[in-house]
Design an enzyme around this catalytic site. Structure first.
Site, PDB file in Angstrom:
ATOM      1  N   SER A  25       0.852  -1.188   0.000  1.00  0.00           N
ATOM      2  CA  SER A  25       0.000   0.000   0.000  1.00  0.00           C
ATOM      3  C   SER A  25       0.889   1.240   0.000  1.00  0.00           C
ATOM      4  O   SER A  25       2.105   1.145   0.101  1.00  0.00           O
ATOM      5  CB  SER A  25      -0.886   0.003   1.241  1.00  0.00           C
ATOM      6  OG  SER A  25      -0.093   0.269   2.385  1.00  0.00           O
ATOM      7  N   LYS A  26       0.232   2.387  -0.091  1.00  0.00           N
ATOM      8  CA  LYS A  26       0.952   3.664  -0.117  1.00  0.00           C
ATOM      9  C   LYS A  26       1.914   3.794   1.056  1.00  0.00           C
ATOM     10  O   LYS A  26       2.977   4.382   0.944  1.00  0.00           O
ATOM     11  CB  LYS A  26      -0.051   4.820  -0.072  1.00  0.00           C
ATOM     12  CG  LYS A  26      -0.757   5.054  -1.382  1.00  0.00           C
ATOM     13  CD  LYS A  26      -0.920   6.558  -1.623  1.00  0.00           C
ATOM     14  CE  LYS A  26      -1.553   6.829  -2.972  1.00  0.00           C
ATOM     15  NZ  LYS A  26      -3.020   6.621  -2.959  1.00  0.00           N
ATOM     16  N   ARG A  27       1.488   3.253   2.170  1.00  0.00           N
ATOM     17  CA  ARG A  27       2.299   3.291   3.387  1.00  0.00           C
ATOM     18  C   ARG A  27       3.706   2.723   3.138  1.00  0.00           C
ATOM     19  O   ARG A  27       4.675   3.116   3.762  1.00  0.00           O
ATOM     20  CB  ARG A  27       1.555   2.448   4.434  1.00  0.00           C
ATOM     21  CG  ARG A  27       2.123   2.376   5.804  1.00  0.00           C
ATOM     22  CD  ARG A  27       1.080   1.716   6.703  1.00  0.00           C
ATOM     23  NE  ARG A  27       0.672   0.401   6.208  1.00  0.00           N
ATOM     24  CZ  ARG A  27       1.406  -0.706   6.361  1.00  0.00           C
ATOM     25  NH1 ARG A  27       2.562  -0.659   6.978  1.00  0.00           N
ATOM     26  NH2 ARG A  27       0.963  -1.854   5.896  1.00  0.00           N
TER      27      ARG A  27
END
Ligand code: GLU
Length: 470
Positions: free
Chosen positions: A244-246
């Site tokens: 994910s973006k994280r």
């Protein structure tokens, strides 16, 4: 025996955002298999979701593919432009009794789901219009077209990666093919397009496995040939959780901007889910020769940025110097504000490239290492260089200058002069060379010092060195 026709593969992204790393891997696997088999690799933009599809995303996908070096055959196919054909197929199925009109209203369907939910049953369309003919009250009323799918038995996805995956037909409801405004659904569009494009192999993310079961029902109704499926396990972040973006960059463009080479990305993404023994470094040519569907892994792959860096270091070293200069120039031109190298700077960077590229894992590191060659004049010091130019060291530098000034300005002569100076003053070479390096480059490490002095020339070198003699 008739020869097997050549495989036809496709990459079918929805233009709702960037080309992300998972999509790039899907594209790569399809491309590799097509190139391996001498088949065809098609690109279809699935722009049927008019709300979410944007021209910017189309550009980003085409740009990302081009950067990755994944060339497709023929023209790009836009799915939305084929809506009339999708409708035609739905109408044919209606005529053949393989699809039906469903007049259930939104309120009715909501009520149906509420009841199913209350009864603890799975929520799905109950087939209320499957065997019912519209009466006069349906005249002119909106309807959707649904597939009359088999209700007994099972649908098996024979997947090259995941094996035989079974779905009870009783669990799959009659899916919508045409919405009440006459627009085709995604499921219909995909199947019709794959059929019309002669797609023989569908390689895509495992998030489409459930769709495959539904698409098979439709393929069966159309009497179309069943493609070979390969659903690729997802890519996880370094911590094993869904990417994910994280976890940082998702778009391939971001990898370009971090200074990774397309060759690196191809090798890296190949290894995210495909293996050939213990080989880690696999050139694209080798990958085309070796690629197969059997060696795609069944379990989720994990991002490993350290491995990515090391691979990139490898490909930087492998890249011809001229090409790297072009890469560096292109990279600088994309910066805001863009940087343009003078002819002199380019020549210097090219001359220093054999040693610059030994110490860089990304184009950014390569540029940082080369910056002292870009412009003329005294350097500002980074932290490590400032530490090398403490007063004592500046004293050595000042004292060594006359010896350098008196010598021929070539790498060997300069080195001999510096050595002789160090020896006669009871210093180690490093005590002289390090301050010289710091003043010349503004950094504590650089390509070989005496070569760089020679490369920059007497006048320019002395300007830089003299700036730090006090
Ligand atoms: N358009 C779909 C996506 O971007 C892919 C559909 C397919 O490969 O069948 O996820």
């Amino acid at each position: 025996m008739a020869e097997n026709p050549k495989p036809v593969l496709r990459f079918a992204p929805s233009p709702t955002g960037m080309l992300h790393i998972g999509g790039a891997r899907t594209a790569l696997f399809n491309w590799l298999y097509a190139r391996h088999t001498g088949g065809t690799f098609l690109l279809r933009i699935e722009d049927t979701d008019r709300e979410r599809s944007t021209p910017e995303a189309v550009e980003a996908i085409l740009g990302g593919m081009a950067w990755m070096g994944l060339n497709w055959d023929g023209d790009v196919i836009f799915q939305f432009a084929r809506a009339a054909r999708h409708r035609e197929v739905a109408e044919k199925l209606l005529d053949e009794g393989k699809a039906y009109r469903c007049y259930a209203t939104a309120e009715e369907l909501t009520a149906m789901r509420e009841e199913q939910k209350a009864a603890g049953k799975p929520m799905r369309y109950d087939g209320r219009w499957r065997d019912r003919n519209p009466g006069p009250e349906q005249q002119g009323k909106p309807f959707v077209v649904r597939l009359k799918a088999r209700q007994d038995g099972e649908t098996i996805v024979h997947d090259q990666v995941l094996g035989h995956v079974r779905f009870e037909n009783s669990q799959l409801d009659d899916m919508v093919l045409l919405r009440s405004d006459g627009t085709p659904t995604y499921m219909l569009a995909v199947v019709v397009d794959d059929f019309d494009m002669g797609v023989t192999h569908v390689i895509r993310g495992a998030d489409h496995l459930n769709n495959a079961a539904r698409q098979l029902q439709l393929i069966e109704a159309m009497g179309a040939p069943i493609p070979t499926y390969g659903h690729l396990p997802l890519i996880n972040g370094p911590d094993g959780a869904k990417l994910s973006k994280r976890h940082g960059a998702l778009a391939v463009e971001a990898y370009r901007d971090m200074g990774y080479l397309p060759e690196t990305m191809r090798n890296y993404l190949l290894r995210l889910g495909w293996s050939h023994g213990d080989d880690e470094i696999i050139s694209t040519a080798q990958a085309i020769e070796w690629f197969n569907l059997e060696s795609i892994g069944k379990s989720a792959a994990r991002m490993d940025y350290k491995k990515l860096d090391n691979l990139n270091g490898h490909y930087i070293r492998e890249t011809p110097d001229e090409t790297l200069v072009a890469e560096v120039t292109a990279f600088l031109s994309r910066e805001t504000p863009p940087r343009v190298l003078s002819m002199t700077a380019r020549e210097r960077v090219l001359a220093a490239m054999p040693s610059l590229k030994e110490r860089a894992k990304t184009l950014i590191e390569l540029i940082q290492g080369a910056e002292f060659l870009f412009t003329d004049g005294p350097r500002s010091l980074d932290e490590a260089a400032a530490k090398l130019l403490v007063p004592d060291a500046r004293g050595h530098l000042a004292a060594a200058l006359p010896a350098l000034e008196a010598t021929e300005w070539g790498a060997t002569d300069l080195e001999s002069a510096a050595r002789a100076f160090a020896e006669s003053n009871g210093l180690k070479l490093g005590q002289v060379a390090q301050p010289l390096r710091a003043a010349l480059t503004g950094k504590a490490s650089s390509p070989p010092l005496f070569e760089m002095l020679a490369l920059l020339g007497r006048e320019e070198s002395l300007v830089r060195l003299r700036a730090y003699k006090e």
